[in-house]
Design a protein around this motif. Structure first.
Motif, PDB file in Angstrom:
ATOM      1  N   GLN A  36     -65.340 104.059 -98.907  1.00 34.50           N
ATOM      2  CA  GLN A  36     -65.453 104.315-100.349  1.00 34.50           C
ATOM      3  C   GLN A  36     -66.164 103.192-101.101  1.00 34.50           C
ATOM      4  O   GLN A  36     -66.654 103.416-102.210  1.00 34.50           O
ATOM      5  CB  GLN A  36     -64.073 104.564-100.952  1.00 34.50           C
ATOM      6  N   THR A  37     -66.250 102.009-100.512  1.00 32.74           N
ATOM      7  CA  THR A  37     -66.979 100.931-101.199  1.00 32.74           C
ATOM      8  C   THR A  37     -68.460 101.241-101.305  1.00 32.74           C
ATOM      9  O   THR A  37     -69.137 100.708-102.177  1.00 32.74           O
ATOM     10  CB  THR A  37     -66.811  99.575-100.473  1.00 32.74           C
ATOM     11  N   GLY A  38     -68.955 102.089-100.403  1.00 37.33           N
ATOM     12  CA  GLY A  38     -70.367 102.434-100.429  1.00 37.33           C
ATOM     13  C   GLY A  38     -71.264 101.405 -99.767  1.00 37.33           C
ATOM     14  O   GLY A  38     -72.476 101.582 -99.712  1.00 37.33           O
ATOM     15  N   ILE A  39     -70.692 100.340 -99.259  1.00 38.99           N
ATOM     16  CA  ILE A  39     -71.482  99.275 -98.626  1.00 38.99           C
ATOM     17  C   ILE A  39     -71.875  99.661 -97.198  1.00 38.99           C
ATOM     18  O   ILE A  39     -72.974  99.353 -96.743  1.00 38.99           O
ATOM     19  CB  ILE A  39     -70.691  97.949 -98.618  1.00 38.99           C
ATOM     20  N   PHE A  40     -70.996 100.363 -96.528  1.00 41.02           N
ATOM     21  CA  PHE A  40     -71.197 100.667 -95.112  1.00 41.02           C
ATOM     22  C   PHE A  40     -71.729 102.079 -94.929  1.00 41.02           C
ATOM     23  O   PHE A  40     -71.454 102.978 -95.712  1.00 41.02           O
ATOM     24  CB  PHE A  40     -69.881 100.494 -94.348  1.00 41.02           C
ATOM     25  N   ASP A  41     -72.459 102.268 -93.846  1.00 44.85           N
ATOM     26  CA  ASP A  41     -72.980 103.584 -93.488  1.00 44.85           C
ATOM     27  C   ASP A  41     -71.793 104.510 -93.247  1.00 44.85           C
ATOM     28  O   ASP A  41     -70.964 104.254 -92.363  1.00 44.85           O
ATOM     29  CB  ASP A  41     -73.835 103.459 -92.226  1.00 44.85           C
ATOM     30  N   PRO A  42     -71.660 105.594 -94.020  1.00 41.25           N
ATOM     31  CA  PRO A  42     -70.503 106.481 -93.860  1.00 41.25           C
ATOM     32  C   PRO A  42     -70.406 107.104 -92.475  1.00 41.25           C
ATOM     33  O   PRO A  42     -69.303 107.354 -91.990  1.00 41.25           O
ATOM     34  CB  PRO A  42     -70.690 107.543 -94.936  1.00 41.25           C
ATOM     35  N   LEU A  43     -71.531 107.315 -91.819  1.00 37.34           N
ATOM     36  CA  LEU A  43     -71.473 107.869 -90.466  1.00 37.34           C
ATOM     37  C   LEU A  43     -70.801 106.893 -89.500  1.00 37.34           C
ATOM     38  O   LEU A  43     -70.046 107.309 -88.619  1.00 37.34           O
ATOM     39  CB  LEU A  43     -72.871 108.240 -89.980  1.00 37.34           C
ATOM     40  N   ILE A  44     -71.074 105.608 -89.695  1.00 31.82           N
ATOM     41  CA  ILE A  44     -70.466 104.590 -88.829  1.00 31.82           C
ATOM     42  C   ILE A  44     -68.972 104.479 -89.102  1.00 31.82           C
ATOM     43  O   ILE A  44     -68.160 104.441 -88.163  1.00 31.82           O
ATOM     44  CB  ILE A  44     -71.161 103.218 -89.010  1.00 31.82           C
ATOM     45  N   THR A  45     -68.567 104.434 -90.385  1.00 33.37           N
ATOM     46  CA  THR A  45     -67.135 104.319 -90.681  1.00 33.37           C
ATOM     47  C   THR A  45     -66.387 105.568 -90.217  1.00 33.37           C
ATOM     48  O   THR A  45     -65.260 105.463 -89.722  1.00 33.37           O
ATOM     49  CB  THR A  45     -66.888 104.048 -92.176  1.00 33.37           C
ATOM     50  N   GLN A  46     -67.006 106.732 -90.339  1.00 28.31           N
ATOM     51  CA  GLN A  46     -66.364 107.960 -89.850  1.00 28.31           C
ATOM     52  C   GLN A  46     -66.242 107.945 -88.324  1.00 28.31           C
ATOM     53  O   GLN A  46     -65.213 108.348 -87.771  1.00 28.31           O
ATOM     54  CB  GLN A  46     -67.135 109.184 -90.322  1.00 28.31           C
ATOM     55  N   LEU A  47     -67.267 107.456 -87.656  1.00 32.49           N
ATOM     56  CA  LEU A  47     -67.232 107.347 -86.198  1.00 32.49           C
ATOM     57  C   LEU A  47     -66.117 106.395 -85.766  1.00 32.49           C
ATOM     58  O   LEU A  47     -65.330 106.703 -84.871  1.00 32.49           O
ATOM     59  CB  LEU A  47     -68.576 106.856 -85.658  1.00 32.49           C
ATOM     60  N   LEU A  48     -66.048 105.244 -86.428  1.00 37.01           N
ATOM     61  CA  LEU A  48     -64.996 104.278 -86.091  1.00 37.01           C
ATOM     62  C   LEU A  48     -63.616 104.857 -86.365  1.00 37.01           C
ATOM     63  O   LEU A  48     -62.676 104.630 -85.586  1.00 37.01           O
ATOM     64  CB  LEU A  48     -65.208 102.977 -86.871  1.00 37.01           C
TER      65      LEU A  48
END
Length: 83
Positions: A36-48
């Protein structure tokens, strides 16, 4: 877990399993907050996040499977009529 102390250790083991699952829940919440911070690639955070859920599921499957075997053994042992 030695057979002689498995009954004594069970409350501790179940408490530790509960703590482990609570820790996975914290990881899930924190990964969502990071996304939700928008800093990280959402695909990567979802994968993790999916990988941590897979690890949680695998841990529960194996650890609780072991506990099921212990519970079945204890059920059988304690249901026997002593002579």
């Amino acid at each position: 877990m030695a057979d002689s102390d498995s009954t004594v250790q069970k409350p501790l083991v179940y408490d530790l399993l509960n703590r482990l699952n609570a820790s996975f829940a914290r990881v899930h919440r924190n990964m969502a907050a990071l996304e939700q911070t928008g800093i990280f690639d959402p695909l990567i955070t979802q994968l993790l996040n999916r990988q941590s859920e897979q690890l949680r599921a695998n841990a529960n499957f194996h650890l609780l499977g072991t506990m099921r075997g212990i519970e079945e053994r204890d059920r059988e042992r304690f249901s026997q009529i002593s002579d």
